[in-house]
Design a protein around this motif. Structure first.
Motif, PDB file in Angstrom:
ATOM      1  N   ALA A 190      -4.574   0.514   4.912  1.00 20.99           N
ATOM      2  CA  ALA A 190      -5.626   0.485   3.883  1.00 20.99           C
ATOM      3  C   ALA A 190      -5.326   1.484   2.779  1.00 20.99           C
ATOM      4  O   ALA A 190      -5.539   1.194   1.590  1.00 20.99           O
ATOM      5  CB  ALA A 190      -6.983   0.772   4.518  1.00 20.99           C
ATOM      6  N   GLY A 191      -4.811   2.654   3.133  1.00 19.09           N
ATOM      7  CA  GLY A 191      -4.446   3.645   2.122  1.00 19.09           C
ATOM      8  C   GLY A 191      -3.323   3.163   1.226  1.00 19.09           C
ATOM      9  O   GLY A 191      -3.371   3.331  -0.003  1.00 19.09           O
ATOM     10  N   ILE A 192      -2.318   2.549   1.819  1.00 18.95           N
ATOM     11  CA  ILE A 192      -1.195   2.023   1.028  1.00 18.95           C
ATOM     12  C   ILE A 192      -1.677   0.888   0.123  1.00 18.95           C
ATOM     13  O   ILE A 192      -1.277   0.794  -1.047  1.00 18.95           O
ATOM     14  CB  ILE A 192      -0.053   1.575   1.960  1.00 18.95           C
ATOM     15  CG1 ILE A 192       0.549   2.812   2.638  1.00 18.95           C
ATOM     16  CG2 ILE A 192       1.003   0.780   1.211  1.00 18.95           C
ATOM     17  CD1 ILE A 192       1.467   2.496   3.789  1.00 18.95           C
ATOM     18  N   TRP A 193      -2.549   0.026   0.647  1.00 19.01           N
ATOM     19  CA  TRP A 193      -3.099  -1.066  -0.147  1.00 19.01           C
ATOM     20  C   TRP A 193      -3.890  -0.515  -1.342  1.00 19.01           C
ATOM     21  O   TRP A 193      -3.788  -1.031  -2.455  1.00 19.01           O
ATOM     22  CB  TRP A 193      -3.975  -1.957   0.721  1.00 19.01           C
ATOM     23  CG  TRP A 193      -4.686  -3.025  -0.052  1.00 19.01           C
ATOM     24  CD1 TRP A 193      -6.025  -3.144  -0.226  1.00 19.01           C
ATOM     25  CD2 TRP A 193      -4.103  -4.117  -0.770  1.00 19.01           C
ATOM     26  NE1 TRP A 193      -6.308  -4.239  -0.995  1.00 19.01           N
ATOM     27  CE2 TRP A 193      -5.143  -4.856  -1.348  1.00 19.01           C
ATOM     28  CE3 TRP A 193      -2.796  -4.531  -0.968  1.00 19.01           C
ATOM     29  CZ2 TRP A 193      -4.929  -5.989  -2.125  1.00 19.01           C
ATOM     30  CZ3 TRP A 193      -2.581  -5.660  -1.746  1.00 19.01           C
ATOM     31  CH2 TRP A 193      -3.633  -6.383  -2.307  1.00 19.01           C
ATOM     32  N   LEU A 194      -4.664   0.534  -1.126  1.00 14.57           N
ATOM     33  CA  LEU A 194      -5.425   1.124  -2.224  1.00 14.57           C
ATOM     34  C   LEU A 194      -4.511   1.745  -3.276  1.00 14.57           C
ATOM     35  O   LEU A 194      -4.812   1.693  -4.475  1.00 14.57           O
ATOM     36  CB  LEU A 194      -6.402   2.181  -1.703  1.00 14.57           C
ATOM     37  CG  LEU A 194      -7.744   1.647  -1.217  1.00 14.57           C
ATOM     38  CD1 LEU A 194      -8.608   2.788  -0.709  1.00 14.57           C
ATOM     39  CD2 LEU A 194      -8.461   0.887  -2.301  1.00 14.57           C
TER      40      LEU A 194
END
Length: 145
Positions: free
Chosen positions: A67-71
């Motif tokens: 989720a952090g990488i996607w953000l």
């Protein structure tokens, strides 16, 4: 992937980005860094504390890191004006609100406000005319990329 065309302003100079685009991109990147920090804390705890379920702990760590990488990707491509980033930004901010409200009701005020206020700001700015115009650029193909 097609790249959005910059609107022409004056003698071939691209139009400046609206301030709201900077704010939204910054919030997305800060949320991403927070999630990656939490993922790092989970990794640290995997090595220092015996989890109840190792599989569950690893899965949660991978999910938070993803989720952090996607953000981070959303923040980057939103800044560049890609149309598809509006949907991902909207969905993540709605999830943040969904988590913030029960957090506030549970009495964890600071954490709840840290989740709610940036999400509310992004949700309000996301539908302003300058942001919609910035993220509505299209290239030669009909693709939404």
């Amino acid at each position: 992937m097609s790249r959005p065309q910059e609107p022409q302003q004056g003698a071939g100079h691209p139009a400046p980005r609206p301030p709201a685009v900077f704010v939204i991109s910054a919030v997305l990147v800060l949320e991403a860094l927070a999630l990656l920090g939490v993922a790092g804390w989970f990794v640290y705890n995997l090595f220092t504390v015996a989890p109840v379920s190792m599989g569950g702990a690893v899965f949660t760590t991978v999910l938070i890191a993803a989720a952090g990488i996607w953000l981070l990707a959303l923040g980057h491509f939103f800044f560049r004006g890609y149309r598809w980033t509006r949907a991902g930004t909207l969905v993540f901010q709605l999830f943040a609100v969904v988590i913030a409200v029960p957090t506030l009701q549970g009495g964890v005020i600071l954490t709840g406000l840290l989740l709610l206020l940036p999400a509310a700001a992004v949700l309000l700015l996301l539908f302003t005319r300058p942001v919609l115009e910035h993220t509505s650029k299209v290239s030669g193909d009909p693709k939404a990329f």
